[in-house]
Design an enzyme around this catalytic site. Structure first.
Site, PDB file in Angstrom:
ATOM      1  N   GLY A   5      20.873  46.566  68.207  1.00  0.00           N
ATOM      2  CA  GLY A   5      21.146  47.507  69.292  1.00  0.00           C
ATOM      3  C   GLY A   5      22.184  48.541  68.909  1.00  0.00           C
ATOM      4  N   HIS A  44      40.898  43.267  70.612  1.00  0.00           N
ATOM      5  CA  HIS A  44      39.668  43.761  71.248  1.00  0.00           C
ATOM      6  C   HIS A  44      39.022  42.654  72.078  1.00  0.00           C
ATOM      7  CE1 HIS A  44      36.081  45.993  72.067  1.00  0.00           C
ATOM      8  NE2 HIS A  44      35.343  45.024  71.572  1.00  0.00           N
ATOM      9  N   ASN A  65      31.731  40.757  67.081  1.00  0.00           N
ATOM     10  CA  ASN A  65      32.693  40.038  67.929  1.00  0.00           C
ATOM     11  C   ASN A  65      32.702  38.544  67.659  1.00  0.00           C
ATOM     12  OD1 ASN A  65      34.202  41.717  69.713  1.00  0.00           O
ATOM     13  ND2 ASN A  65      32.287  42.265  70.758  1.00  0.00           N
ATOM     14  N   ASP A 101      37.408  51.050  72.589  1.00  0.00           N
ATOM     15  CA  ASP A 101      38.460  50.936  73.605  1.00  0.00           C
ATOM     16  C   ASP A 101      39.150  52.288  73.813  1.00  0.00           C
ATOM     17  OD1 ASP A 101      37.995  48.146  73.788  1.00  0.00           O
ATOM     18  OD2 ASP A 101      39.169  47.850  71.967  1.00  0.00           O
TER      19      ASP A 101
HETATM   20  N1  LIG Z   1      33.808  46.030  68.269  1.00  0.00           N
HETATM   21  C1  LIG Z   1      33.258  46.471  69.376  1.00  0.00           C
HETATM   22  O1  LIG Z   1      33.851  47.289  70.080  1.00  0.00           O
HETATM   23  C2  LIG Z   1      31.890  46.038  69.772  1.00  0.00           C
HETATM   24  C3  LIG Z   1      31.192  46.754  70.736  1.00  0.00           C
HETATM   25  C4  LIG Z   1      29.909  46.349  71.085  1.00  0.00           C
HETATM   26  C5  LIG Z   1      29.349  45.221  70.473  1.00  0.00           C
HETATM   27  N2  LIG Z   1      30.048  44.557  69.536  1.00  0.00           N
HETATM   28  C6  LIG Z   1      29.484  43.399  68.841  1.00  0.00           C
HETATM   29  O2  LIG Z   1      28.549  43.838  67.857  1.00  0.00           O
HETATM   30  C7  LIG Z   1      27.623  42.798  67.560  1.00  0.00           C
HETATM   31  C8  LIG Z   1      26.198  43.327  67.551  1.00  0.00           C
HETATM   32  O3  LIG Z   1      25.812  43.779  68.820  1.00  0.00           O
HETATM   33  P1  LIG Z   1      24.323  44.364  69.070  1.00  0.00           P
HETATM   34  O4  LIG Z   1      24.253  44.741  70.494  1.00  0.00           O
HETATM   35  O5  LIG Z   1      23.978  45.351  68.021  1.00  0.00           O
HETATM   36  O6  LIG Z   1      23.457  43.033  68.833  1.00  0.00           O
HETATM   37  P2  LIG Z   1      21.898  42.940  68.460  1.00  0.00           P
HETATM   38  O7  LIG Z   1      21.481  41.536  68.663  1.00  0.00           O
HETATM   39  O8  LIG Z   1      21.139  44.010  69.163  1.00  0.00           O
HETATM   40  O9  LIG Z   1      21.868  43.289  66.907  1.00  0.00           O
HETATM   41  C9  LIG Z   1      22.442  42.464  65.943  1.00  0.00           C
HETATM   42  C10 LIG Z   1      21.670  42.629  64.672  1.00  0.00           C
HETATM   43  O10 LIG Z   1      22.289  41.801  63.692  1.00  0.00           O
HETATM   44  C11 LIG Z   1      21.264  41.284  62.890  1.00  0.00           C
HETATM   45  N3  LIG Z   1      21.749  40.122  62.146  1.00  0.00           N
HETATM   46  C12 LIG Z   1      21.961  38.855  62.563  1.00  0.00           C
HETATM   47  N4  LIG Z   1      22.395  38.103  61.540  1.00  0.00           N
HETATM   48  C13 LIG Z   1      22.478  38.909  60.464  1.00  0.00           C
HETATM   49  C14 LIG Z   1      22.858  38.717  59.114  1.00  0.00           C
HETATM   50  N5  LIG Z   1      23.254  37.533  58.650  1.00  0.00           N
HETATM   51  N6  LIG Z   1      22.805  39.780  58.289  1.00  0.00           N
HETATM   52  C15 LIG Z   1      22.411  40.986  58.729  1.00  0.00           C
HETATM   53  N7  LIG Z   1      22.029  41.236  60.001  1.00  0.00           N
HETATM   54  C16 LIG Z   1      22.073  40.197  60.842  1.00  0.00           C
HETATM   55  C17 LIG Z   1      20.144  40.961  63.860  1.00  0.00           C
HETATM   56  O11 LIG Z   1      18.895  40.815  63.185  1.00  0.00           O
HETATM   57  C18 LIG Z   1      20.192  42.176  64.774  1.00  0.00           C
HETATM   58  O12 LIG Z   1      19.345  43.198  64.320  1.00  0.00           O
HETATM   59  C19 LIG Z   1      27.872  41.735  68.637  1.00  0.00           C
HETATM   60  O13 LIG Z   1      28.658  40.721  68.083  1.00  0.00           O
HETATM   61  C20 LIG Z   1      28.661  42.472  69.701  1.00  0.00           C
HETATM   62  O14 LIG Z   1      29.457  41.617  70.479  1.00  0.00           O
HETATM   63  C21 LIG Z   1      31.308  44.929  69.180  1.00  0.00           C
HETATM   64  O1  LIG Z   2      31.940  43.525  75.566  1.00  0.00           O
HETATM   65  C1  LIG Z   2      31.303  43.149  74.590  1.00  0.00           C
HETATM   66  O2  LIG Z   2      30.905  41.988  74.461  1.00  0.00           O
HETATM   67  C2  LIG Z   2      30.936  44.131  73.523  1.00  0.00           C
HETATM   68  C3  LIG Z   2      32.084  44.948  73.051  1.00  0.00           C
HETATM   69  O3  LIG Z   2      33.139  44.191  72.565  1.00  0.00           O
HETATM   70  C4  LIG Z   2      32.545  45.966  74.044  1.00  0.00           C
HETATM   71  O4  LIG Z   2      33.754  46.134  74.202  1.00  0.00           O
HETATM   72  O5  LIG Z   2      31.686  46.649  74.649  1.00  0.00           O
END
Ligand SMILES: NC(=O)c1ccc[n+]([C@@H]2O[C@H](COP(=O)([O-])OP(=O)(O)OC[C@H]3O[C@@H](n4cnc5c(N)ncnc54)[C@H](O)[C@@H]3O)[C@@H](O)[C@H]2O)c1
Ligand SMILES: O=C(O)C[C@H](O)C(=O)O
Length: 344
Positions: free
Chosen positions: A43, A208, A150, A181
Site C-alpha cells: 500500500g 512514532h 512499524n 508526523d
Molecule cells: N513510519 C510511518 O509513519 C508509517 C506510516 C504508515 C505505515 N507504516 C507501516 O508501514 C508498513 C507497511 O504498510 P503498508 O500499508 O504498505 O502495508 P501493506 O501490507 O499494504 O504492504 C506491505 C508490503 O510488504 C511486503 N512484504 C512483507 N514481507 C516482506 C519481506 N520480507 N520482504 C519484502 N516485502 C515484504 C508485502 O508483500 C506487501 O506488499 C506497516 O508496518 C505500517 O504500519 C509506517
Molecule cells: O498508524 C499506523 O499504524 C500507521 C502509521 O504509523 C501512521 O502513523 O499512519
C-alpha cells in the site's frame, strides 16, 4: 522541502526528462544514485515507488517485494523519467536489489487494523525487518536506511542491533521515518492558525507511536496566537493521526498515500544530503544523545554521510516539557523490546 517536491512533480509533467536533469538540484551534474524500496508492491510501496520514479536525483530504482513485484515494476518502468527500474521478486533476488544502493527504504510489513496498536505489529514485523537488515548489512552496508515499518520505535533499534552484529553499524546511516508526523502537524496547525500550509514548519520529536509523538507547536512558524485548548487538541490529533486513518479505512490498512508522500520527502532529503546540498534538515528517529534515551526523534541535519548533526530540542513550553517526561517510559520500553528481540 515541500515546495521543492511539488515543483519537481510539476516539472516532470511539463518537461522532457533531459530538461529536468538541468534543474537546480545541484550545481554540477546530478550523480548516479540507486534507491531500493523493500515492500515495493504494498500500500505504501506502490505510490512511494511512483514518487521515487519521479525524483530526478534517482538514477536506478530497485523495487523488491515477496509478492506482485513484476507488475508494479513493469508499470512504474514505463514512466519517462531518469531512473531505470528493475523489479526483484524473491528472497533469492534480494541481494541484487540491494547491491550498490545509496538509500534503502523499508515499508515492508503488516499494517494495523482498528483496535490495534503499532506494537501489536511487532511479532510479525520484527522478523521481517531483521531479515531485510541482515541482507542490507551483507549487500549494501553503506546505504542510508529509511525505516518505515512499524513499530518504528522498535524496528530502528532492531536494525541497529543487526548491523552491530554484522560489524557494519553506522548510526549516521540509520533513520526511523517520522516525516508523516511532521506532515500531519503542519496540516493540522495550518488549519487552526489560518496560515498558508506550505509556509508552516513544526518540529515533531520523540518517537512514532501515540504519546511518544510530541509535536512542538510552541516552535511552529508562522507564529499564531492559539489557546492552550487548541494546542492540546492539535497535539492529540497529531498523536492519533495514524489511528484516525486506520479507523477511516475500517480494516483495509493504515496510511499509505500520505505515508508515501512523507517517505518520498524524507528519501529526497537523504539524497540531497548525499549530493552535498547544504542545510537539509528533517525530523527523524535516530541514535541520539538529546535525551537519556538511546534513540530519539528530533531535527537532524543531513549530509554526505547521512546524519551530519542531531539538533537539540530548543525551548519547550511547560505542556511540551510534561509531554516529554510522559513519553519517555513508553519509548524506553519499545526501544528495549527491539534490542532484546535482535540480541536474543
Ligand atoms: N513510519 C510511518 O509513519 C508509517 C506510516 C504508515 C505505515 N507504516 C507501516 O508501514 C508498513 C507497511 O504498510 P503498508 O500499508 O504498505 O502495508 P501493506 O501490507 O499494504 O504492504 C506491505 C508490503 O510488504 C511486503 N512484504 C512483507 N514481507 C516482506 C519481506 N520480507 N520482504 C519484502 N516485502 C515484504 C508485502 O508483500 C506487501 O506488499 C506497516 O508496518 C505500517 O504500519 C509506517
Ligand atoms: O498508524 C499506523 O499504524 C500507521 C502509521 O504509523 C501512521 O502513523 O499512519
Amino acid at each position: 522541502m515541500r515546495a521543492s517536491m511539488l515543483r519537481f512533480i510539476k516539472s516532470l509533467t511539463t518537461s522532457p526528462s533531459s530538461h529536468v536533469l538541468r534543474r537546480g538540484y545541484a550545481s554540477e551534474a546530478v550523480p548516479e544514485r540507486k534507491v531500493a524500496v523493500l515492500g515495493a508492491a504494498g500500500g505504501i510501496g506502490q505510490p512511494l515507488s511512483l514518487l521515487m520514479k519521479l525524483n530526478p536525483l534517482v538514477s536506478n530504482l530497485a523495487l523488491y517485494d515477496i509478492a506482485n513485484t513484476p507488475g508494479v515494476a513493469a508499470d512504474v518502468s514505463h514512466i519517462n523519467t531518469r531512473s531505470e527500474v528493475v523489479g526483484y521478486a524473491s528472497d533469492a533476488e534480494l541481494g541484487k536489489a540491494l547491491e550498490g544502493a545509496d538509500v534503502v527504504i523499508i515499508p515492508a510489513g503488516v499494517p494495523r487494523k482498528p483496535g490495534m496498536t503499532r506494537d501489536d505489529l511487532f511479532n510479525i514485523n520484527a522478523g521481517i525487518v531483521k531479515g531485510l537488515c541482515e541482507a542490507i548489512a551483507k549487500h549494501c552496508p553503506n546505504a542510508l536506511v529509511n525505516m518505515i515499518s512499524n513499530p518504528v520505535n522498535s524496528t530502528v533499534p532492531i536494525a541497529a542491533e543487526v548491523f552491530k552484529k554484522a560489524g557494519t553499524y553506522d548510526p549516521k546511516r540509520l533513520f526511523g521515518v517520522t516525516t508523516l508526523d511532521v506532515v500531519r502537524a503542519k496540516t493540522f496547525y495550518a488549519g487552526k492558525a489560518m496560515v498558508p500550509v506550505a509556509e508552516v514548519n513544526v518540529p515533531v520529536v520523540g518517537g512514532h507511536a501515540g504519546i511518544t509523538i510530541l509535536p512542538l507547536f510552541s516552535q511552529a512558524t508562522p507564529k499564531a496566537n492559539l489557546s492552550d485548548e487548541v494546542i492540546t487538541a492539535l497535539t492529540k490529533r497529531t498523536q492519533d493521526g495514524g489511528t484516525e486513518v486506520v479507523e477511516a479505512k475500517a480494516g483495509k490498512g493504515s496510511a499509505t498515500l500520505s505515508m508515501a508522500y512523507a517517505g518520498a520527502i524524507f528519501a529526497d532529503a537523504c539524497l540531497k544530503g548525499l549530493n552535498g546540498v547544504p542545510d537539509v534538515i528533517e525530523c527523524s528517529f535516530v541514535q541520539s544523545t538529546v535525551t537519556e534515551l538511546p534513540f530519539f526523534a528530533s531535527r537532524v541535519r543531513l549530509g554526505k554521510n547521512g546524519v551530519e548533526e542531531v539538533l537539540g530540542l530548543g525551548p519547550l513550553s511547560d505542556f511540551e516539557k510534561e509531554g516529554l517526561e510522559k513519553l519517555k517510559p513508553e519509548l524506553k520500553s519499545s526501544i528495549e523490546k527491539g534490542i532484546k528481540f535482535a540480541t536474543q
